[in-house]
Design a protein around this motif. Structure first.
Motif, PDB file in Angstrom:
ATOM      1  N   ARG A  95       0.851  -1.192   0.000  1.00 59.50           N
ATOM      2  CA  ARG A  95       0.000   0.000   0.000  1.00 59.50           C
ATOM      3  C   ARG A  95       0.879   1.232   0.000  1.00 59.50           C
ATOM      4  O   ARG A  95       1.898   1.273   0.673  1.00 59.50           O
ATOM      5  CB  ARG A  95      -0.875   0.046   1.252  1.00 59.50           C
ATOM      6  CG  ARG A  95      -2.087  -0.820   1.169  1.00 59.50           C
ATOM      7  CD  ARG A  95      -3.202  -0.285   2.056  1.00 59.50           C
ATOM      8  NE  ARG A  95      -4.377  -1.107   1.912  1.00 59.50           N
ATOM      9  CZ  ARG A  95      -4.680  -2.119   2.716  1.00 59.50           C
ATOM     10  NH1 ARG A  95      -3.906  -2.397   3.728  1.00 59.50           N
ATOM     11  NH2 ARG A  95      -5.764  -2.828   2.503  1.00 59.50           N
TER      12      ARG A  95
ATOM     13  N   ASP B 194       2.421   4.637  -4.214  1.00 59.89           N
ATOM     14  CA  ASP B 194       1.112   4.391  -4.824  1.00 59.89           C
ATOM     15  C   ASP B 194       1.244   3.598  -6.126  1.00 59.89           C
ATOM     16  O   ASP B 194       0.456   2.699  -6.397  1.00 59.89           O
ATOM     17  CB  ASP B 194       0.386   5.717  -5.075  1.00 59.89           C
ATOM     18  CG  ASP B 194      -0.255   6.252  -3.797  1.00 59.89           C
ATOM     19  OD1 ASP B 194      -0.391   5.498  -2.820  1.00 59.89           O
ATOM     20  OD2 ASP B 194      -0.616   7.444  -3.787  1.00 59.89           O
TER      21      ASP B 194
ATOM     22  N   THR C 272      -7.019   3.185 -10.593  1.00 61.59           N
ATOM     23  CA  THR C 272      -7.413   4.225 -11.548  1.00 61.59           C
ATOM     24  C   THR C 272      -6.233   4.597 -12.441  1.00 61.59           C
ATOM     25  O   THR C 272      -6.381   5.384 -13.377  1.00 61.59           O
ATOM     26  CB  THR C 272      -7.848   5.507 -10.807  1.00 61.59           C
ATOM     27  OG1 THR C 272      -6.709   6.010 -10.091  1.00 61.59           O
ATOM     28  CG2 THR C 272      -8.972   5.255  -9.822  1.00 61.59           C
TER      29      THR C 272
ATOM     30  N   ASN D  45      -3.835   6.314 -11.216  1.00 58.04           N
ATOM     31  CA  ASN D  45      -3.325   7.557 -10.611  1.00 58.04           C
ATOM     32  C   ASN D  45      -2.983   7.378  -9.139  1.00 58.04           C
ATOM     33  O   ASN D  45      -3.774   6.786  -8.399  1.00 58.04           O
ATOM     34  CB  ASN D  45      -4.388   8.654 -10.676  1.00 58.04           C
ATOM     35  CG  ASN D  45      -4.816   8.933 -12.082  1.00 58.04           C
ATOM     36  OD1 ASN D  45      -4.061   9.467 -12.874  1.00 58.04           O
ATOM     37  ND2 ASN D  45      -6.023   8.518 -12.403  1.00 58.04           N
TER      38      ASN D  45
ATOM     39  N   THR E  84      -8.295   1.676  -4.643  1.00 61.80           N
ATOM     40  CA  THR E  84      -9.019   0.776  -5.546  1.00 61.80           C
ATOM     41  C   THR E  84     -10.530   0.838  -5.288  1.00 61.80           C
ATOM     42  O   THR E  84     -11.306   0.431  -6.143  1.00 61.80           O
ATOM     43  CB  THR E  84      -8.489  -0.666  -5.434  1.00 61.80           C
ATOM     44  OG1 THR E  84      -8.470  -1.043  -4.068  1.00 61.80           O
ATOM     45  CG2 THR E  84      -7.092  -0.784  -5.998  1.00 61.80           C
TER      46      THR E  84
HETATM   47  N1  UDP Z   1      -3.493   2.897  -5.572  1.00 64.07           N
HETATM   48  C1  UDP Z   1      -3.343   4.131  -6.165  1.00 64.07           C
HETATM   49  N2  UDP Z   1      -4.290   4.552  -7.066  1.00 64.07           N
HETATM   50  C2  UDP Z   1      -5.376   3.816  -7.379  1.00 64.07           C
HETATM   51  C3  UDP Z   1      -5.544   2.576  -6.741  1.00 64.07           C
HETATM   52  C4  UDP Z   1      -4.594   2.126  -5.846  1.00 64.07           C
HETATM   53  O1  UDP Z   1      -2.384   4.832  -5.914  1.00 64.07           O
HETATM   54  O2  UDP Z   1      -6.195   4.250  -8.203  1.00 64.07           O
HETATM   55  C5  UDP Z   1      -2.427   2.375  -4.670  1.00 64.07           C
HETATM   56  C6  UDP Z   1      -2.478   2.919  -3.265  1.00 64.07           C
HETATM   57  O3  UDP Z   1      -1.157   3.088  -2.822  1.00 64.07           O
HETATM   58  C7  UDP Z   1      -3.119   1.795  -2.486  1.00 64.07           C
HETATM   59  C8  UDP Z   1      -2.583   0.577  -3.197  1.00 64.07           C
HETATM   60  O4  UDP Z   1      -2.525   0.971  -4.563  1.00 64.07           O
HETATM   61  O5  UDP Z   1      -2.740   1.815  -1.139  1.00 64.07           O
HETATM   62  C9  UDP Z   1      -3.417  -0.672  -3.072  1.00 64.07           C
HETATM   63  O6  UDP Z   1      -4.775  -0.381  -3.250  1.00 64.07           O
HETATM   64  P1  UDP Z   1      -5.810  -0.394  -2.037  1.00 64.07           P
HETATM   65  O7  UDP Z   1      -5.163   0.104  -0.791  1.00 64.07           O
HETATM   66  O8  UDP Z   1      -7.030   0.304  -2.498  1.00 64.07           O
HETATM   67  O9  UDP Z   1      -6.073  -1.947  -1.902  1.00 64.07           O
HETATM   68  P2  UDP Z   1      -7.058  -2.748  -0.937  1.00 64.07           P
HETATM   69  O10 UDP Z   1      -7.084  -2.035   0.384  1.00 64.07           O
HETATM   70  O11 UDP Z   1      -8.411  -2.717  -1.581  1.00 64.07           O
HETATM   71  O12 UDP Z   1      -6.467  -4.104  -0.889  1.00 64.07           O
END
Ligand code: UDP
Length: 235
Positions: free
Chosen positions: A55, A71, A132, A134, A139
């Motif tokens: 993350r 990210d 996305t 970006n 997500t």
């Molecule tokens: N992320 C991002 N842009 C997006 C989607 C995800 O920068 O459009 C990055 C962000 O750092 C995030 C990581 O990808 O912490 C993983 O996604 P997310 O935390 O949403 O995953 P989940 O908690 O659903 O497993």
């Protein structure tokens, strides 16, 4: 009965009982559920998170890495998850396409809205990877955005718990589950079940959300047939 749905699964769902990465039995179990849905003729799009691997911001695995870089790393983690789910689905004979918001043509198709819709019409399960595309987004936001773009009727947010509770059900056994919730109340309560920018986007586009327990067998099927499980978030 819903005809086109978007399912959002956090990366931790693929982690199963492990504390990192991908658990094969967990991804197989999810694939089995999705196969059933596809067999019913439902158009299914999936957005996967990456939290089981990385993350951005101050999240998992991040040792002070620059926010945007972190990210992007998180977005790449979602691609790894997408490939794992694709593999599990293909082993069950389900035709899938991974569509990525960050170009990597050797691995997946680029996300092109019209193409995504075409895949759905042909009953292919689509897996949206790389969020996305970006930094500074999540997500959950990708789920709300893609759902709006492909005109999904609903966003299904699969979690480890039965829905949205007034307090953390793991810490407070008396916590009550809401059957229904208004977007605005969900935002006001600052609940962590879903990213607030994602909830706002759903609110603006009148896209209902159902938060439910993905580990209860046939939950998605029940929702599709109109059974009231989980928490329905709407106007
Ligand atoms: N992320 C991002 N842009 C997006 C989607 C995800 O920068 O459009 C990055 C962000 O750092 C995030 C990581 O990808 O912490 C993983 O996604 P997310 O935390 O949403 O995953 P989940 O908690 O659903 O497993």
């Amino acid at each position: 009965m819903y005809k086109r749905v978007l399912l959002k699964l956090g990366g931790e769902i693929l982690q199963g009982k492990r504390n990192y990465g991908i658990d094969l039995p967990a991804s197989q179990a999810i694939a089995e559920e999705l196969k059933e849905i596809q067999r019913l003729g439902i158009q299914l799009a999936v957005v996967l998170g990456g939290g089981n691997i990385f993350r951005g911001a101050a999240g998992k695995g991040n040792n002070g890495i620059d926010r945007s870089t972190g990210d992007y790393m998180g977005m790449l983690a979602t691609v790894i998850n997408a490939l794992a789910l694709q593999d599990a689905l293909e082993k069950l004979g389900v035709v899938t396409r991974v569509l990525t918001a960050i170009s990597m043509s050797q691995i997946a198709e680029p996300y092109i809205r019209r193409r995504a819709i075409r895949h759905l019409e042909k009953k292919r399960v689509i897996i949206f990877a790389a969020g996305t595309g970006n930094p500074y987004f999540s997500t959950d936001m990708a789920a709300a955005l893609r759902a709006a773009e492909i005109n999904a009727e609903i966003v299904l947010k699969g979690t480890k718990v039965d829905g949205v509770y007034c307090s953390d059900p793991k810490r407070n056994p008396r916590a009550k589950r809401y059957r229904q919730l208004k977007y605005i109340d969900m935002l006001k309560m600052g609940l962590k079940v879903m990213d607030s920018t994602a909830v706002s986007l759903c609110m603006e586009n009148h896209l209902p959300i159902i938060v439910f327990n993905i580990w209860k067998r046939n939950s998605i099927k029940k929702i599709i047939y109109g059974e009231k499980i989980g928490t329905l978030v709407q106007k």
